[in-house]
Design a protein around this motif. Sequence first.
Motif, PDB file in Angstrom:
ATOM      1  N   ARG A 125      16.279  -6.524  13.407  1.00  0.00           N
ATOM      2  CA  ARG A 125      15.569  -6.577  11.957  1.00  0.00           C
ATOM      3  C   ARG A 125      15.101  -8.398  11.662  1.00  0.00           C
ATOM      4  O   ARG A 125      13.857  -8.788  11.368  1.00  0.00           O
ATOM      5  CB  ARG A 125      16.753  -6.605  11.089  1.00  0.00           C
ATOM      6  N   PHE A 126      15.984  -9.386  12.037  1.00  0.00           N
ATOM      7  CA  PHE A 126      15.919 -10.620  12.086  1.00  0.00           C
ATOM      8  C   PHE A 126      14.165 -10.784  12.379  1.00  0.00           C
ATOM      9  O   PHE A 126      13.009 -11.688  12.381  1.00  0.00           O
ATOM     10  CB  PHE A 126      16.914 -11.489  12.857  1.00  0.00           C
ATOM     11  N   PHE A 127      14.350 -10.281  14.346  1.00  0.00           N
ATOM     12  CA  PHE A 127      12.942 -11.201  14.485  1.00  0.00           C
ATOM     13  C   PHE A 127      11.516 -10.031  13.692  1.00  0.00           C
ATOM     14  O   PHE A 127      10.785 -10.846  13.783  1.00  0.00           O
ATOM     15  CB  PHE A 127      13.470 -10.077  15.873  1.00  0.00           C
ATOM     16  N   HIS A 128      12.403  -8.392  13.142  1.00  0.00           N
ATOM     17  CA  HIS A 128      10.679  -8.141  13.164  1.00  0.00           C
ATOM     18  C   HIS A 128      10.379  -8.925  11.390  1.00  0.00           C
ATOM     19  O   HIS A 128       9.428  -9.160  11.272  1.00  0.00           O
ATOM     20  CB  HIS A 128      11.200  -6.311  12.593  1.00  0.00           C
ATOM     21  N   GLN A 129      11.153  -9.287  10.686  1.00  0.00           N
ATOM     22  CA  GLN A 129      11.630 -10.489   9.028  1.00  0.00           C
ATOM     23  C   GLN A 129      10.618 -11.843  10.128  1.00  0.00           C
ATOM     24  O   GLN A 129       9.595 -11.414   8.844  1.00  0.00           O
ATOM     25  CB  GLN A 129      12.846 -10.128   8.110  1.00  0.00           C
ATOM     26  N   THR A 130      11.039 -11.838  10.775  1.00  0.00           N
ATOM     27  CA  THR A 130      10.480 -12.784  11.249  1.00  0.00           C
ATOM     28  C   THR A 130       8.536 -13.000  11.831  1.00  0.00           C
ATOM     29  O   THR A 130       7.923 -13.624  11.375  1.00  0.00           O
ATOM     30  CB  THR A 130      11.295 -13.672  12.293  1.00  0.00           C
ATOM     31  N   LEU A 131       8.614 -11.883  12.202  1.00  0.00           N
ATOM     32  CA  LEU A 131       7.212 -11.862  12.115  1.00  0.00           C
ATOM     33  C   LEU A 131       6.472 -11.706  11.557  1.00  0.00           C
ATOM     34  O   LEU A 131       5.118 -12.792  11.313  1.00  0.00           O
ATOM     35  CB  LEU A 131       6.650 -10.397  13.048  1.00  0.00           C
ATOM     36  N   PHE A 132       6.534 -11.205   9.882  1.00  0.00           N
ATOM     37  CA  PHE A 132       5.538 -11.661   8.795  1.00  0.00           C
ATOM     38  C   PHE A 132       5.698 -12.643   8.231  1.00  0.00           C
ATOM     39  O   PHE A 132       5.341 -12.581   6.871  1.00  0.00           O
ATOM     40  CB  PHE A 132       5.889  -9.936   7.679  1.00  0.00           C
ATOM     41  N   SER A 133       6.839 -13.841   8.599  1.00  0.00           N
ATOM     42  CA  SER A 133       6.978 -14.776   7.714  1.00  0.00           C
ATOM     43  C   SER A 133       6.157 -16.301   8.699  1.00  0.00           C
ATOM     44  O   SER A 133       5.261 -15.987   9.263  1.00  0.00           O
ATOM     45  CB  SER A 133       8.288 -15.355   7.603  1.00  0.00           C
ATOM     46  N   ASP A 134       6.103 -16.996   7.821  1.00  0.00           N
ATOM     47  CA  ASP A 134       5.462 -18.379   8.761  1.00  0.00           C
ATOM     48  C   ASP A 134       5.686 -18.587   9.755  1.00  0.00           C
ATOM     49  O   ASP A 134       5.183 -18.892  10.257  1.00  0.00           O
ATOM     50  CB  ASP A 134       5.712 -19.737   7.245  1.00  0.00           C
ATOM     51  N   ALA A 135       7.356 -18.857   9.973  1.00  0.00           N
ATOM     52  CA  ALA A 135       7.780 -19.400  11.740  1.00  0.00           C
ATOM     53  C   ALA A 135       6.724 -18.045  12.813  1.00  0.00           C
ATOM     54  O   ALA A 135       7.136 -18.513  13.709  1.00  0.00           O
ATOM     55  CB  ALA A 135       9.313 -19.056  11.507  1.00  0.00           C
ATOM     56  N   GLY A 136       6.909 -16.911  12.065  1.00  0.00           N
ATOM     57  CA  GLY A 136       5.945 -15.703  13.163  1.00  0.00           C
ATOM     58  C   GLY A 136       4.654 -15.901  13.335  1.00  0.00           C
ATOM     59  O   GLY A 136       4.418 -14.612  13.694  1.00  0.00           O
ATOM     60  N   ARG A 137       3.960 -16.434  12.549  1.00  0.00           N
ATOM     61  CA  ARG A 137       2.658 -16.333  12.417  1.00  0.00           C
ATOM     62  C   ARG A 137       1.421 -16.546  13.887  1.00  0.00           C
ATOM     63  O   ARG A 137       1.299 -16.013  13.765  1.00  0.00           O
ATOM     64  CB  ARG A 137       1.872 -17.738  11.198  1.00  0.00           C
ATOM     65  N   PRO A 138       2.636 -17.114  14.737  1.00  0.00           N
ATOM     66  CA  PRO A 138       1.842 -17.974  15.813  1.00  0.00           C
ATOM     67  C   PRO A 138       1.741 -16.110  16.967  1.00  0.00           C
ATOM     68  O   PRO A 138       0.698 -15.582  17.085  1.00  0.00           O
ATOM     69  CB  PRO A 138       2.296 -18.508  16.700  1.00  0.00           C
ATOM     70  N   MET A 139       3.307 -15.705  16.428  1.00  0.00           N
ATOM     71  CA  MET A 139       3.134 -14.336  16.915  1.00  0.00           C
ATOM     72  C   MET A 139       2.331 -13.212  16.851  1.00  0.00           C
ATOM     73  O   MET A 139       1.867 -12.510  17.055  1.00  0.00           O
ATOM     74  CB  MET A 139       4.173 -14.222  17.119  1.00  0.00           C
ATOM     75  N   LEU A 140       2.335 -12.727  15.698  1.00  0.00           N
ATOM     76  CA  LEU A 140       1.721 -12.571  14.957  1.00  0.00           C
ATOM     77  C   LEU A 140       0.125 -12.536  14.493  1.00  0.00           C
ATOM     78  O   LEU A 140      -0.379 -11.643  15.374  1.00  0.00           O
ATOM     79  CB  LEU A 140       1.540 -12.038  13.058  1.00  0.00           C
ATOM     80  N   ASP A 141      -0.164 -13.846  15.390  1.00  0.00           N
ATOM     81  CA  ASP A 141      -1.688 -13.934  15.272  1.00  0.00           C
ATOM     82  C   ASP A 141      -1.684 -13.078  17.058  1.00  0.00           C
ATOM     83  O   ASP A 141      -3.166 -12.428  17.066  1.00  0.00           O
ATOM     84  CB  ASP A 141      -1.704 -15.164  15.168  1.00  0.00           C
ATOM     85  N   TYR A 142      -0.588 -13.876  17.519  1.00  0.00           N
ATOM     86  CA  TYR A 142      -1.376 -13.312  19.214  1.00  0.00           C
ATOM     87  C   TYR A 142      -1.425 -11.409  18.865  1.00  0.00           C
ATOM     88  O   TYR A 142      -2.020 -10.891  19.499  1.00  0.00           O
ATOM     89  CB  TYR A 142       0.260 -13.556  19.720  1.00  0.00           C
ATOM     90  N   LEU A 143      -0.379 -10.795  18.167  1.00  0.00           N
ATOM     91  CA  LEU A 143      -0.708  -9.269  18.449  1.00  0.00           C
ATOM     92  C   LEU A 143      -1.568  -8.523  18.063  1.00  0.00           C
ATOM     93  O   LEU A 143      -2.139  -7.522  18.386  1.00  0.00           O
ATOM     94  CB  LEU A 143       1.580  -8.872  17.876  1.00  0.00           C
ATOM     95  N   LYS A 144      -2.130  -9.025  16.668  1.00  0.00           N
ATOM     96  CA  LYS A 144      -3.804  -8.966  16.309  1.00  0.00           C
ATOM     97  C   LYS A 144      -4.590  -9.065  17.564  1.00  0.00           C
ATOM     98  O   LYS A 144      -5.429  -8.306  17.257  1.00  0.00           O
ATOM     99  CB  LYS A 144      -3.361  -9.925  14.640  1.00  0.00           C
ATOM    100  N   LYS A 145      -4.137 -10.650  17.954  1.00  0.00           N
ATOM    101  CA  LYS A 145      -5.936 -10.600  18.516  1.00  0.00           C
ATOM    102  C   LYS A 145      -5.957  -9.755  20.090  1.00  0.00           C
ATOM    103  O   LYS A 145      -6.528  -9.147  20.196  1.00  0.00           O
ATOM    104  CB  LYS A 145      -5.163 -12.216  19.756  1.00  0.00           C
ATOM    105  N   ARG A 146      -4.856  -9.395  19.938  1.00  0.00           N
ATOM    106  CA  ARG A 146      -4.892  -7.945  21.076  1.00  0.00           C
ATOM    107  C   ARG A 146      -5.067  -6.148  20.409  1.00  0.00           C
ATOM    108  O   ARG A 146      -4.732  -5.497  21.187  1.00  0.00           O
ATOM    109  CB  ARG A 146      -2.754  -8.031  21.542  1.00  0.00           C
ATOM    110  N   GLY A 147      -5.036  -6.556  19.443  1.00  0.00           N
ATOM    111  CA  GLY A 147      -6.133  -5.006  18.734  1.00  0.00           C
ATOM    112  C   GLY A 147      -4.601  -4.641  17.854  1.00  0.00           C
ATOM    113  O   GLY A 147      -5.318  -3.396  17.946  1.00  0.00           O
ATOM    114  N   LEU A 148      -3.487  -5.310  17.837  1.00  0.00           N
ATOM    115  CA  LEU A 148      -2.350  -3.571  17.475  1.00  0.00           C
ATOM    116  C   LEU A 148      -2.119  -3.982  15.787  1.00  0.00           C
ATOM    117  O   LEU A 148      -2.995  -5.106  15.048  1.00  0.00           O
ATOM    118  CB  LEU A 148      -1.203  -4.029  17.429  1.00  0.00           C
TER     119      LEU A 148
END
Length: 595
Positions: A125-148
């Motif tokens: 839950r912590f990791f998933h919530q972090t993905l949609f926060s400022d701290a997780g923006r680099p990871m979300l950008d990576y996943l979006k770049k991979r087309g997810l």
Amino acid sequence: MATRFPAAWLDELRNRCDIVQTVSGYVQLKRNGHRYWGLCPFHGEKTASFSVDAERQLYYCFGCKAGGSVIQFVMDIERMEFQEAVKFLADQHHIPLPQMEDDAEYQRRRSQRDRLLEANKEAARFFHQTLFSDAGRPMLDYLKKRGLTDNVIRKFGLGAAPSQWDALTLYLQEKGFTLEELRLAGLTVVKEAEPATDTTPAKPRRAFDMFRNRAIFPIIDQHGNVLAFGGRALGDQQPKYLNTSDTPVFNKRLGVYAANLLRKERHLERVVLVEGYMDVVSLTQFGVNGVCATLGTALTAEQARLLKKFAPRVHLAYDGDKAGQHAILRGLDILQAEGIPARVLDFPDGLDPDEFIRQHGPEAFARLPAITPESYRMRRLKEQHDLSTQEGRTEYARACAALLRHLDPVELEGHLQELMVQTGFSREVLSAQIGLNVPSPANEAPTSPAKPPRPRPSAPATEDQRAQEVLISLFATGRVPSDIASPEDFDEGLMRNLYTALMHGASPASLAEQQQAEADRERVSRILLTPMSEDTDQLLAMARDCLSRLRIRRCQEKINNVMRDINQRTGDEKQAALNQVQQLTAELKRLKAGK
């Protein structure tokens, strides 16, 4: 199968594991009388023929004939063996296993397992919530770049580990988890204090997160438990993928990534096994069903047996590089040893599954050649031999012949044709090398392999068989006293055994469960769930009618048997036969009069 656990304990387990509640976790049920009905989860249907009886704790499908107790349902729906299903239900309902009931060490391990699984769930839950926060923006950008898409990200519960050294550790400690629990779960790395030396100062005890600055892939088992995590590094950070090490709740040899999604997919014809987490996510997003991946290891026998529970065959879809191709050979060996049919998906240009489906789409993926293990192994052997030389062709032919010896004539035919073209050897020479007598089509038509005999349809139930089945169903209600009958009223072994067990207080659910043969289990489930009247007097009248018809027919049959050869007897033997007929005739009159 069931004898490992005491019968009384199994009865208690069935009673506490309400079958309606268990089945409702997989099937939408609607109540109709004292039964519940829904669409069968074991075959496709549009009209509900799947019945659950809360009173008898049994289920039965009048369409595909699947049936049994709550334990059998879990075995079928979760693809488990008997002991696995029993332990699964016992864990769900917090029932200690009988041989461990007073085992303090078992209770400690069980409590520890529950705590570690809960810590993993909170971490997910912590990791998933972090993905949609400022701290997780680099990871979300990576996943979006991979087309997810957001939908697939949520479907897999993907997350982000922030770059902070101890963000997760502090979060879980606030939730009440100890540092030792987090260490055991593989979430936190603990460095013990080091005393000062002549050259270095003392170092205090330190604790920091295992995963930092990574995209996170939760590893969830088929029961929905978060067991571990895989972390994909961003940029040049090494290692590229970091996986949870083995813990008290996780062994990477035993499970596969996305097992929780495999469990939800019914009627799969094959499992597609890939190498990486992103391959699973990407193929799933493009609509490919039944995709999973090993957990940072080569395919193991344990994983192969797990996959067999989800589908009858496995398609290996590994990367097109050398490492992936080597892993395919090992995977084919493992699957063959476990008796699991396999195919290899042939990706062109060294592409991996994720790259291929993004470049060419799901339609092209569906059209990929699924080649046989022998064809794939021949391809690898061809790479090892120089077919431009006679020596190379000879050694290649010998190696392929050893590979093809176990095939039946139909499978062998195509490979022989290919090998003739590749090596220039004749059919007769190659057949001799393989060690089989394969006739040449120029001289003799190939003999078709004998077709397996069609299963003989079961004969329709006779009137006697039907009457015995109705009696068992009536006695199983518990509202008709079984002592109005006797074992002699049942001339079929299965029916007599069921009657005897009911006489001794066995539950209907246990009777279905005890049947070793699938056909017997289906039949017993149907018998015990055959719709009957709710009126006790009517049930009793039905039982007496069945018994009367059985006894009248058998009495008449005895008379006929005696009369058939009575004229061949003389003296005392003939008189004894006449006396027997007289007694049987009087008995027949009493039976017909209902006495």
